[in-house]
Design a protein around this motif. Structure first.
Motif, PDB file in Angstrom:
ATOM      1  N   ALA A 211      40.698  25.434  36.998  1.00 10.78           N
ATOM      2  CA  ALA A 211      41.045  24.006  36.952  1.00 10.78           C
ATOM      3  C   ALA A 211      42.482  23.782  36.493  1.00 10.78           C
ATOM      4  O   ALA A 211      43.161  22.868  36.967  1.00 10.78           O
ATOM      5  N   SER A 212      42.966  24.628  35.585  1.00 11.13           N
ATOM      6  CA  SER A 212      44.331  24.468  35.069  1.00 11.13           C
ATOM      7  C   SER A 212      45.385  25.071  35.981  1.00 11.13           C
ATOM      8  O   SER A 212      46.583  24.901  35.766  1.00 11.13           O
ATOM      9  N   GLY A 213      44.926  25.813  37.014  1.00 15.84           N
ATOM     10  CA  GLY A 213      45.863  26.451  37.926  1.00 15.84           C
ATOM     11  C   GLY A 213      46.299  27.832  37.485  1.00 15.84           C
ATOM     12  O   GLY A 213      47.149  28.459  38.136  1.00 15.84           O
ATOM     13  N   ASP A 214      45.728  28.350  36.380  1.00 16.21           N
ATOM     14  CA  ASP A 214      46.101  29.682  35.903  1.00 16.21           C
ATOM     15  C   ASP A 214      45.451  30.799  36.711  1.00 16.21           C
ATOM     16  O   ASP A 214      45.881  31.946  36.646  1.00 16.21           O
ATOM     17  N   LEU A 215      44.384  30.457  37.441  1.00 17.04           N
ATOM     18  CA  LEU A 215      43.747  31.408  38.357  1.00 17.04           C
ATOM     19  C   LEU A 215      43.654  30.770  39.738  1.00 17.04           C
ATOM     20  O   LEU A 215      43.261  29.599  39.850  1.00 17.04           O
ATOM     21  N   PRO A 216      43.994  31.508  40.816  1.00 15.56           N
ATOM     22  CA  PRO A 216      43.933  30.927  42.152  1.00 15.56           C
ATOM     23  C   PRO A 216      42.508  30.769  42.673  1.00 15.56           C
ATOM     24  O   PRO A 216      42.221  29.915  43.501  1.00 15.56           O
ATOM     25  N   LYS A 217      41.582  31.629  42.194  1.00 13.30           N
ATOM     26  CA  LYS A 217      40.189  31.555  42.635  1.00 13.30           C
ATOM     27  C   LYS A 217      39.286  32.013  41.500  1.00 13.30           C
ATOM     28  O   LYS A 217      39.741  32.581  40.503  1.00 13.30           O
ATOM     29  N   PHE A 218      37.972  31.768  41.679  1.00 15.47           N
ATOM     30  CA  PHE A 218      37.026  32.117  40.618  1.00 15.47           C
ATOM     31  C   PHE A 218      36.808  33.625  40.601  1.00 15.47           C
ATOM     32  O   PHE A 218      36.120  34.180  41.445  1.00 15.47           O
ATOM     33  N   GLN A 219      37.393  34.285  39.615  1.00 16.36           N
ATOM     34  CA  GLN A 219      37.215  35.715  39.394  1.00 16.36           C
ATOM     35  C   GLN A 219      37.416  35.977  37.904  1.00 16.36           C
ATOM     36  O   GLN A 219      38.488  35.740  37.362  1.00 16.36           O
ATOM     37  N   VAL A 220      36.360  36.453  37.245  1.00 15.75           N
ATOM     38  CA  VAL A 220      36.381  36.571  35.786  1.00 15.75           C
ATOM     39  C   VAL A 220      37.362  37.652  35.339  1.00 15.75           C
ATOM     40  O   VAL A 220      37.198  38.825  35.669  1.00 15.75           O
ATOM     41  N   PRO A 221      38.410  37.289  34.570  1.00 16.62           N
ATOM     42  CA  PRO A 221      39.364  38.293  34.059  1.00 16.62           C
ATOM     43  C   PRO A 221      38.724  39.152  32.963  1.00 16.62           C
ATOM     44  O   PRO A 221      37.772  38.720  32.301  1.00 16.62           O
ATOM     45  N   LEU A 222      39.285  40.332  32.752  1.00 20.85           N
ATOM     46  CA  LEU A 222      38.739  41.253  31.761  1.00 20.85           C
ATOM     47  C   LEU A 222      38.795  40.665  30.354  1.00 20.85           C
ATOM     48  O   LEU A 222      37.859  40.815  29.571  1.00 20.85           O
ATOM     49  N   TRP A 223      39.899  39.971  30.018  1.00 21.47           N
ATOM     50  CA  TRP A 223      40.005  39.423  28.665  1.00 21.47           C
ATOM     51  C   TRP A 223      38.952  38.359  28.410  1.00 21.47           C
ATOM     52  O   TRP A 223      38.482  38.195  27.259  1.00 21.47           O
ATOM     53  N   VAL A 224      38.532  37.654  29.454  1.00 24.56           N
ATOM     54  CA  VAL A 224      37.463  36.657  29.309  1.00 24.56           C
ATOM     55  C   VAL A 224      36.133  37.359  29.031  1.00 24.56           C
ATOM     56  O   VAL A 224      35.320  36.893  28.216  1.00 24.56           O
ATOM     57  N   VAL A 225      35.907  38.485  29.694  1.00 23.29           N
ATOM     58  CA  VAL A 225      34.693  39.279  29.458  1.00 23.29           C
ATOM     59  C   VAL A 225      34.634  39.728  28.000  1.00 23.29           C
ATOM     60  O   VAL A 225      33.615  39.561  27.316  1.00 23.29           O
TER      61      VAL A 225
END
Length: 339
Positions: A211-225
């Motif tokens: 939503a903020s534009g920091d990711l182009p598509k829904f894909q969970v980053p490792l740091w979020v995991v």
């Protein structure tokens, strides 16, 4: 741009708080049965559960992908803004705290899905904010899993007790062995809880990043995991003693054989759902399993009245969390936050 960045980090912080409440709210699911049979001391049980919650979250997403997260995000028919995500999380947190205070083992999964529905409807100014076909699939998995745990645990308990009687084993050594095995089933159940439940917070944070534009598509980053796994682990360590009392003692007086059956078969149901990407409630599954092993011994052994109160809390969770999220979105939107 600066306002969006601040709102993003506030949303992530709220998501971490939700994950923490999920951990201490659902701690009872994995350890209440072990504590009630004295297989583990309370502090050892909580520490064991915290470690395996973290391991389950990291390992499952790293090796088996974030299927449950993808299913959760399909709830919304709109592209959510940060305020939608934040409102959904506030609705889920508020309901988690209410049911924790009342000592009711309700579902954090239900609460988040309800929050997403309420915030989505508020954002879209109508029912078009929710993808109802996807919601129906999620609700079906949430409804079917407790009876599945009930039946599976009941059958397993009957078979286990028949084997013990057929072999004419002495009760004292058998109970000692079963208590030792409960350490393994507690770890397995905690691992399963982390694998399924932490993905819900991963979904919320990743939605916020998109939503903020920091990711182009829904894909969970490792740091979020890692962040989600750590938060649910710390939340688990904080403990949820009110709910532990309900699951460990109030519904049914558990023995090592019945406790082991409830833990093992509950974990198997959760693992199966995680592998196919379905969000299930650990709370629902384990409560169903505990009631199933009780019913397999004697129907009157289960406090069905308390079970009815828990069922009512389950039914109310989605609309209650949704209403709180709807109100939260309206307040934030009125205050000028768009996200």
């Amino acid at each position: 741009m600066h306002e969006t960045a601040i709102l993003l980090w506030v949303t992530i912080a709220v998501a971490v708080v939700f994950d923490f409440t999920n951990g201490f709210h659902d701690t009872a699911n994995a350890i209440a049965t072990s504590i009630s049979t004295r297989a583990l001391t309370p502090h050892v049980a909580v520490a064991l559960s915290a470690v395996f919650n973290l391991v389950g979250a990291v390992v499952t997403v790293a090796f088996f992908q974030a299927k449950v997260s993808n299913t959760i995000t399909s709830t919304l028919a709109i592209k959510p803004g940060l305020v939608v995500v934040m409102s959904a999380l506030v609705g889920a947190i508020a309901w988690n705290l209410v049911t924790w205070y009342r000592g009711l083992p309700s579902s954090s999964t239900h609460a988040l899905i309800g929050g997403l529905c309420g915030a989505g409807i508020a954002s879209a100014h109508g029912l078009g904010g929710v993808k109802w076909s996807a919601l129906g699939k999620q609700v079906a998995s949430l409804v079917i899993s407790p009876p599945l745990g009930f039946v599976a645990a009941g059958i397993f308990a009957v078979v286990l007790i028949l084997v013990i009687h057929r072999l004419r084993l002495r009760p004292a050594p058998v109970n000692r062995t079963l208590r030792s095995l409960q350490v393994l089933t507690s770890a397995f159940l905690s691992y399963s809880h982390g694998a399924n439940d932490a993905q819900k917070t991963m979904a919320a944070i990743t939605l916020a990043l998109v939503a903020s534009g920091d990711l182009p598509k829904f894909q969970v980053p490792l740091w979020v995991v890692v962040l989600s796994a750590a938060a649910i682990g710390f939340g688990t360590y904080a403990g949820g003693w009110r709910i532990i009392r309900t699951l460990g003692w109030s519904i049914l007086k558990l023995e090592p054989a019945t406790a082991l059956s409830a833990q093992f078969m509950g974990a198997m149901v959760i693992q199966g759902a995680t592998l196919v990407g379905l969000p299930v409630s650990t709370t629902h599954v384990i409560t169903g399993s505990v009631m199933g092993v009780g019913a397999s011994r004697k129907l009157s052994a289960v406090r069905w009245g308390l079970g009815a109160n828990i069922d009512l809390a389950w039914i109310v969770t989605i609309p209650a969390a949704g209403l709180i999220a709807w109100v939260t979105f309206a307040i934030l939107n009125t205050a000028g936050l768009r996200g």
